[in-house]
Design an enzyme around this catalytic site. Structure first.
Site, PDB file in Angstrom:
ATOM      1  N   GLY A   1       6.695   0.248   0.949  1.00 39.65           N
ATOM      2  CA  GLY A   1       7.858  -0.386   0.335  1.00 39.65           C
ATOM      3  C   GLY A   1       8.193  -1.730   0.958  1.00 39.65           C
ATOM      4  O   GLY A   1       9.292  -2.244   0.765  1.00 39.65           O
TER       5      GLY A   1
ATOM      6  N   LYS B   1      11.995  -4.344  13.944  1.00 41.12           N
ATOM      7  CA  LYS B   1      10.665  -4.221  14.548  1.00 41.12           C
ATOM      8  C   LYS B   1       9.750  -3.448  13.593  1.00 41.12           C
ATOM      9  O   LYS B   1      10.202  -2.956  12.571  1.00 41.12           O
ATOM     10  CB  LYS B   1      10.763  -3.440  15.858  1.00 41.12           C
TER      11      LYS B   1
ATOM     12  N   GLY C   1       5.499   1.138  10.712  1.00 42.50           N
ATOM     13  CA  GLY C   1       4.478   1.818   9.900  1.00 42.50           C
ATOM     14  C   GLY C   1       3.664   2.896  10.588  1.00 42.50           C
ATOM     15  O   GLY C   1       3.446   3.963  10.039  1.00 42.50           O
ATOM     16  N   GLU C   2       3.213   2.627  11.789  1.00 41.89           N
ATOM     17  CA  GLU C   2       2.311   3.569  12.455  1.00 41.89           C
ATOM     18  C   GLU C   2       3.026   4.507  13.425  1.00 41.89           C
ATOM     19  O   GLU C   2       2.471   5.530  13.832  1.00 41.89           O
ATOM     20  CB  GLU C   2       1.249   2.780  13.238  1.00 41.89           C
TER      21      GLU C   2
ATOM     22  N   SER D   1       1.409  -2.276  11.796  1.00 40.82           N
ATOM     23  CA  SER D   1       2.861  -2.104  11.603  1.00 40.82           C
ATOM     24  C   SER D   1       3.576  -3.440  11.433  1.00 40.82           C
ATOM     25  O   SER D   1       4.700  -3.623  11.870  1.00 40.82           O
ATOM     26  CB  SER D   1       3.477  -1.352  12.802  1.00 40.82           C
TER      27      SER D   1
ATOM     28  N   ILE E   1       0.817  -1.220   0.000  1.00 42.97           N
ATOM     29  CA  ILE E   1       0.000   0.000   0.000  1.00 42.97           C
ATOM     30  C   ILE E   1       0.845   1.263   0.000  1.00 42.97           C
ATOM     31  O   ILE E   1       0.314   2.364   0.094  1.00 42.97           O
ATOM     32  CB  ILE E   1      -1.002   0.006   1.167  1.00 42.97           C
ATOM     33  N   GLY E   2       2.161   1.097  -0.069  1.00 42.78           N
ATOM     34  CA  GLY E   2       3.018   2.276  -0.187  1.00 42.78           C
ATOM     35  C   GLY E   2       4.330   2.267   0.579  1.00 42.78           C
ATOM     36  O   GLY E   2       5.306   2.853   0.125  1.00 42.78           O
TER      37      GLY E   2
END
Lengths: 160, 768, 289
Positions: B491, B717, B720-721, B530, B488-489
């Protein structure tokens, strides 16, 4: 009623009969199948549909198709040459300026128009000029860096 | 030494995205395809008495009309919680494609598929619906009162509590409370904010009368999406294929499961029309008819000793989940776990989480999934204690942060934390020592603030959360990996291939990962929490090692050597010089794979793993400027320090942090969905939603601290968020430092800020 | 729908006449296209005026700066004459939407769409502009207050009348103008408030002041009380403050769910007025910014 449209897209002359109430972005995407130009809002508020018309970056989503009459249009598909990326495209990839990629074609076209006119923009000019492009992924930092890097490369190429 | 892990490999989908070649759902056009439009409720709460489609049906070009009368009545939940809730807990299934009672302005009533989108939109206007309006409730506190209008009487009889009260308990807060010597107690009011990802929700569904259904989709969890579709339509799951095309224009949590209702509506119409149907949400629909972040209020109190040691933390969250559950109950759990219970080592913790139904659009997952909200509440109390004690806010945090091996509430151990390093490094970057607490005068005032937090690297073991994948070596020796994860972006598909190539010992350049397609890969929960790089990376390390072992064992037999003497490095079988003839000349894997192929052997592995979990840690420091006369807050800089373990691809990690910081800045000072009774939310477009543009961004100093996690793949770890978690509280803290006013309501818009300034400083602001 | 590309002013009038009032002139079209789709505006025929050479000109003529009605906001804000004489106009043009909007939108359009807070139209409004209008009956000029009929409604009927250019008298040495914008976001957003001012200062005193503000009513609203009071007053912080307070007398802002409540706008309008006047004093080197 359809009207005759003659235009040049990515160097190719195109002659079509079009419904003049159509927007340019729909013509590019639906008629010419140039789907690289994206629709993010269709209200001129996100920049995803940016193309270059007669050297100027414009929003194809709020542009009547007939404005393309006799115009020279460049879309994202016209930027790469024989599989070789334009330095802007290359720097966007290398610099992490792309994430989901939906704003990317618009951003790259906006950048192209900016650098064509101003080969040595300051950070502030880059931010000002490209602020009509919304990106929700990157926080813009790597985009700004990629634009400045591409500018540098284009200047060097010109000097060579 | 690693060859790919830790390296800034340019993302592998870059060419596709930079040239406009890559396909997104909105770019998919199938032969004989129809276009869909949806009729939505103009009422916040109403019974749908009747739907008359006769006029619409007569229109030229209208092919199918879907309403409650000709579509499944199955109850479902658009989010993946439908299939990932661990028993004995049960998912709340309170949605239907077209409900009998509409529960918010924008709820779905009918849909039309027509030869063109224009015709579909015209046809929508000709559908006649008779509604019977019902009393509605919009505010969390109102909805919790006795006698409030009932939003979901079948699912929360007698009240508007969605999914029960979520409780987190550690120690005994009541018993320990009096051990405190200083106390902080505040209530934080949080806004609803929108993901506003660049590609709106969309789907192209193609139903074949032989029973197969193929759906191109913007989902960030293809496999759960497929399972939900199959369940709703009562189809064999094997007949349903969900595919990202493969690109998805952002997610941020808004499409974990179904993309709002895009896939279901497109499928319903395609089943009726027996032709492909494309349904792309308009920007307005995306803003007004899909999940937002939860707003609401959090009451939080903290007891501490005079030396700053935290004794007990007690919190209650009441979050507005809107008309349907979606992720409501799950999310308030994470809010309490990561936002309240996780950051500091506090022996006594009590948290009660409430997801409250209202007659507004649904709130669900949005980057951080409750953690940002909880962190804001915790950090407001921490700053308050520091202020009362006259203690440096940084020192107080350093003293109380969760430590390795801590006895904490979570069911998995803290194997690593570099949170104090994060705190120190971001403080250093912002100039904490020189700037914090400096008296400000005049019209323009500056301040610095700090905040920290933690999150998860996936959702195990709180919910069903696992991955499966295949890996094989082609007959020319190249690596092929198949998974149904999306991209979704961030990578991740690049980072994961780095892990796969590294582990197997083959060149990344010739390796390939097929993804985003349920016909390509086996079950994968998808991108949320994440997790993708961490959890799928964990799986890839495991099966990558198995694949390597399989190759080497076959090679050993083929070459008549002991397997222990062999290794696979950079696509070549190499041997130890003592025993092996390979010492002289390494054998390309391609040669070996072809020899295997000639003998009917493909090197092939598969795996299915529940990942471990590792909390990532993060601290941000912010510097702001406040205009005392206009209430305008400007964020000048955010220093974002993160413990992500080992960064598999540092540039991609920085990208995650910077993008999340931008969202956090918007959350703190600008972004807000404003409800107008009778009209719905005002913010229906980018122009009316103040997310940051390029010229509004502060300087970001992105700091990845030197760290390693023993449980994560190659020490990594989740990330993402995380960048969104401490941004807003750091900015709130900086505003307090600048003007001496703490904000307990967000965002800190000029109107709110000026009002408070006037309350504190009086009306004459010119000569401060 | 018909789409006609006009090559001359005469041709525009001819097309409009043929359409019998059902046509609309199209320049940038950044608002018109959306308004037609949403049904807010109607037009059977669009007459594109952006290819008429004389409408693209920006030039100095007999003591006036003349801006062709089809000149884009980008062309205007980058024009050396505009930057030399009216930097505040350049600033106003540069805040409309985004550079992508400015690349096609026009100043004339910004006035004719008559949105009260339109930044370029606001910056222009205090410069004493004359709008040159052409229709079947001939050519006439009108001033700012004759242009605005209501909220988002122009007095100009785009089905019958063409604006050809905007004439702005060149400033004297002791005159300067300013534009202030209170904004939630620099780009892609309407302002919470904007204030434009122009003044003549002699011997440290205001000879005259033109002061307008928005969105506090219909179009760019004159702060008439403040304007009158300012005449002859000393250029000082005290004066600016009083002017700011007086500006409220002519302002009736509404609450907007996003861009500020009535109370907030009333609180900050005097601040914007002060800052606008200070900007002028600074430009004329009467005070330090």
């Amino acid at each position: 009623m359809k009207e005759r449209l003659v235009t040049t897209v990515n160097g190719r002359r195109i002659e079509r009969y079009v419904d003049p109430s159509m927007r340019l972005v729909d013509f590019l995407r639906d008629e010419l199948l140039l789907t690289g130009t994206k629709i993010g809002c269709k209200q001129g508020e996100c920049g995803a549909c940016t193309i270059i018309m007669n050297g100027t970056a414009v929003l194809s989503c709020i542009m009547p198709v007939m404005k393309a009459m006799d115009a020279e249009i460049l879309t994202i598909e016209g930027l790469e040459k024989d599989g070789t990326l334009h330095p802007i495209q290359d720097e966007f990839i290398k610099g992490g300026a792309i994430q989901c990629g939906f704003c990317t074609p618009g951003f790259i076209m906006g950048t192209k128009a900016l650098l064509d006119e101003n080969p040595s923009p300051t950070s502030e000019e880059v931010r000002e000029e490209l602020s009509g492009h919304i990106c929700r992924c990157t926080g813009y930092k790597k985009i700004e860096e990629a634009v400045l890097k591409a500018a540098e490369r284009l200047r060097e190429e010109k000097d060579d | 030494m690693t060859k790919y892990v830790g390296k800034n490999i340019p993302r592998l989908d870059g060419y596709d995205k930079a040239t406009g070649r890559g396909l997104y759902t909105t770019d998919v056009n199938l032969p004989h395809m129809l276009h869909a439009a949806v009729l939505r409720s103009p009422y916040a709460h109403a019974k749908v008495v009747s739907i008359d489609v006769s006029e619409a049906e007569k229109m030229d070009g209208v092919v199918a009309i879907a309403t409650r009368d000709n579509t499944p009545r199955t109850y479902f939940n658009v989010t993946a919680s439908m299939i990932l809730t661990v028993p004995p807990a049960k998912p709340v299934l309170d949605q239907q494609i077209f409900p009998d009672v509409v529960r918010y302005i924008g709820d779905e009533v009918a849909a039309v598929a027509a030869e063109t989108l224009e015709i579909a939109k015209e046809a929508i206007k000709k559908i006649k619906v008779v509604y019977e309006e019902l009393p509605a409730v919009y505010d969390v506190e109102e909805a919790m009162k006795d006698g409030a209008p009932q939003v979901q009487p079948d699912f929360s009889p007698g009240n508007n509590l969605c999914g029960g009260v979520i409780k987190i308990r550690q120690g005994d807060v009541d018993a320990a409370w009096d051990e405190g010597e200083v106390y902080a107690e505040h209530t934080m009011y949080l806004p609803r904010v929108k993901q506003a990802q660049l590609e709106t929700h969309g789907a192209v569904a193609s139903y074949n009368p032989d029973g197969n259904l193929k759906v191109y989709s913007t989902t960030q969890t293809p496999y759960p999406c497929k399972v939900i579709i199959a369940t709703v339509f009562g189809m064999p799951s094997s007949y349903v294929r969900v595919k990202n095309p493969p690109h998805v224009g952002g997610g941020f949590g808004v499409r974990i499961g179904i993309s709002a209702k895009a896939e279901l509506i497109a499928s319903a119409l395609s089943i009726i029309a027996k032709r492909p149907v494309k349904y792309i949400y308009s920007r307005e629909e995306d803003f007004l008819a899909s999940d937002t972040r939860h707003g609401g209020l959090i009451k939080c109190r903290l007891a501490a000793k005079k030396d700053g040691t935290f004794v007990a933390l007690d919190a209650k969250a009441c979050m507005n989940t809107g008309a349907y559950a979606t992720f409501g109950p799950d999310l308030v759990a994470v809010l309490g776990a990561c936002g309240i219970a996780g950051i500091y080592g506090i022996p006594n913790i009590r948290y009660d989480g409430h997801a409250i139904y209202t007659n507004q659009q649904t709130a669900g997952a949005f980057r951080g999934y409750g953690t940002p909200q909880g962190t804001i509440a915790t950090e407001m109390c921490v700053d308050s204690i520091a202020k009362q004690l006259g203690m440096d806010a940084l020192e107080l945090r350093l003293k109380n942060t969760t430590r390795v091996g801590a006895d904490w509430w979570f069911p998995y151990p803290v194997k690593s934390t570099y949170l104090n390093e994060c705190l120190e490094q971001c403080a250093e970057s912002i100039g904490w020592k020189e700037k914090r607490g400096k008296k400000q005068t005049g019209t323009i005032r500056r301040g610095v603030g700090i905040a920290c937090g933690t999150h998860v690297s996936n959702a195990a073991p709180f919910c069903v959360d696992y991955d499966a994948a295949y890996m094989r070596i082609e007959s020319d020796g190249t690596l092929h990996v198949a998974s149904s994860i999306p991209e979704i972006g961030p990578g991740v598909t690049t980072g994961l291939l780095q892990i796969a190539a590294e582990t197997v010992g083959v060149p990344l350049e010739t390796s390939r990962l097929a993804y985003g397609d349920t016909d390509v890969g086996p079950f994968d929960i998808g991108s949320h929490a994440s997790r993708t790089l961490y959890a799928v990376g964990h799986l890839f390390v495991k099966i990558g090692k198995e694949l390597k072992k399989q190759i080497l064992e076959w090679a050993a037999k083929f070459l008549y050597v002991d397997v222990e003497t062999l290794d696979l490095v950079d696509g070549e079988i190499i041997g130890s010089c003592e025993k092996s003839r390979l010492c002289i000349k390494p054998m390309p894997l391609g040669e070996l794979a072809y020899e295997a192929h000639l003998r009917g052997k493909q090197f092939l592995v598969h795996g299915c793993e529940v990942p471990p979990n590792s909390p990532p840690w993060h601290a941000h420091a912010a510097e702001v400027e406040v205009d005392m006369e206009t209430g305008m807050v400007k964020v000048l800089k955010v220093a974002a320090a993160h413990d992500v373990g080992v960064a598999i691809n540092p540039v991609l990690v920085e990208g995650q942090i910077e993008g999340a910081v931008a969202m956090g800045v918007g959350y703190a000072i600008r972004e807000e969905m404003t409800y107008e009774e009778g009209k719905g939310f005002y913010n229906d477009s980018y122009h009316k939603y103040m997310l940051p543009t390029m010229d509004e961004m502060p300087e970001i100093d992105t700091i990845i601290v030197d760290a390693f996690d023993p449980a994560g793949p190659y020490g990594a770890k989740g990330i993402g968020e995380c960048g969104l978690v401490p941004t807003a509280p750091a900015i709130i803290s900086a505003v307090e430092d600048a003007i001496g006013i703490r904000f307990y309501e967000m965002p800190m818009t000029p109107g709110r800020v000026l009002k408070k300034i006037k309350e504190v400083y009086g009306d004459d602001l010119e000569n401060l | 729908m018909k789409y006609l590309i006009a090559n001359s002013t005469a041709e525009v009038l001819e097309f409009l006449k043929e359409a019998g009032g059902t046509a609309s002139i199209l320049a940038g079209g950044t608002d018109l296209i959306l308004d037609i789709e949403s049904g807010k505006k109607k037009a059977d025929t669009l007459v594109d005026v952006t290819r008429i050479p004389e409408l693209k000109k920006i030039e100095e003529v007999d003591g006036f700066l003349e801006i062709g009605a089809a000149a884009t906001l980008t062309e205007i804000q980058k024009n050396p004459l505009v930057r030399k004489y009216f930097p505040s106009l350049a600033k106003g043009c540069k805040t409309v939407g985004s550079s992508l909007i400015q690349n096609v939108a026009t100043l004339a359009g910004n006035v004719i769409t008559a949105q009260p807070a339109a930044d370029a139209g606001m910056a222009l409004s205090v410069l004493d502009p004359r709008f040159v209008l052409v229709d079947e009956e001939g050519t006439r000029e009108c001033g700012v207050d004759e242009m605005y009929a209501g909220f988002g409604v122009s007095t100009l009927d785009s089905g019958r009348t063409l604006m050809t250019k905007i004439k702005i008298p060149l400033p004297n040495k002791n005159e300067a103008a300013s534009f202030q914008r209170l904004e939630l976001r620099k780009s892609l957003s309407l302002p919470m408030l904007n204030v434009a001012a122009m003044a003549s200062i002699k011997d440290g005193k205001f000879e005259w002041v033109r002061l307008r503000m928005a969105p506090v009513g219909k179009g760019p609203v004159r702060a008439a009380e403040a304007e009158e009071w300012l005449v002859g007053k000393e250029v000082s912080a005290e004066t600016f403050k009083k002017a700011g307070e007086l500006a409220l007398e002519n302002a009736n802002p509404r609450s907007n769910p996003l861009r500020g409540s009535k109370e907030y706008r009333e609180s900050t309008l005097p601040v914007m007025v002060r800052r606008a006047l200070l900007e002028i004093a600074t430009q004329l080197n009467v005070m330090e910014g």
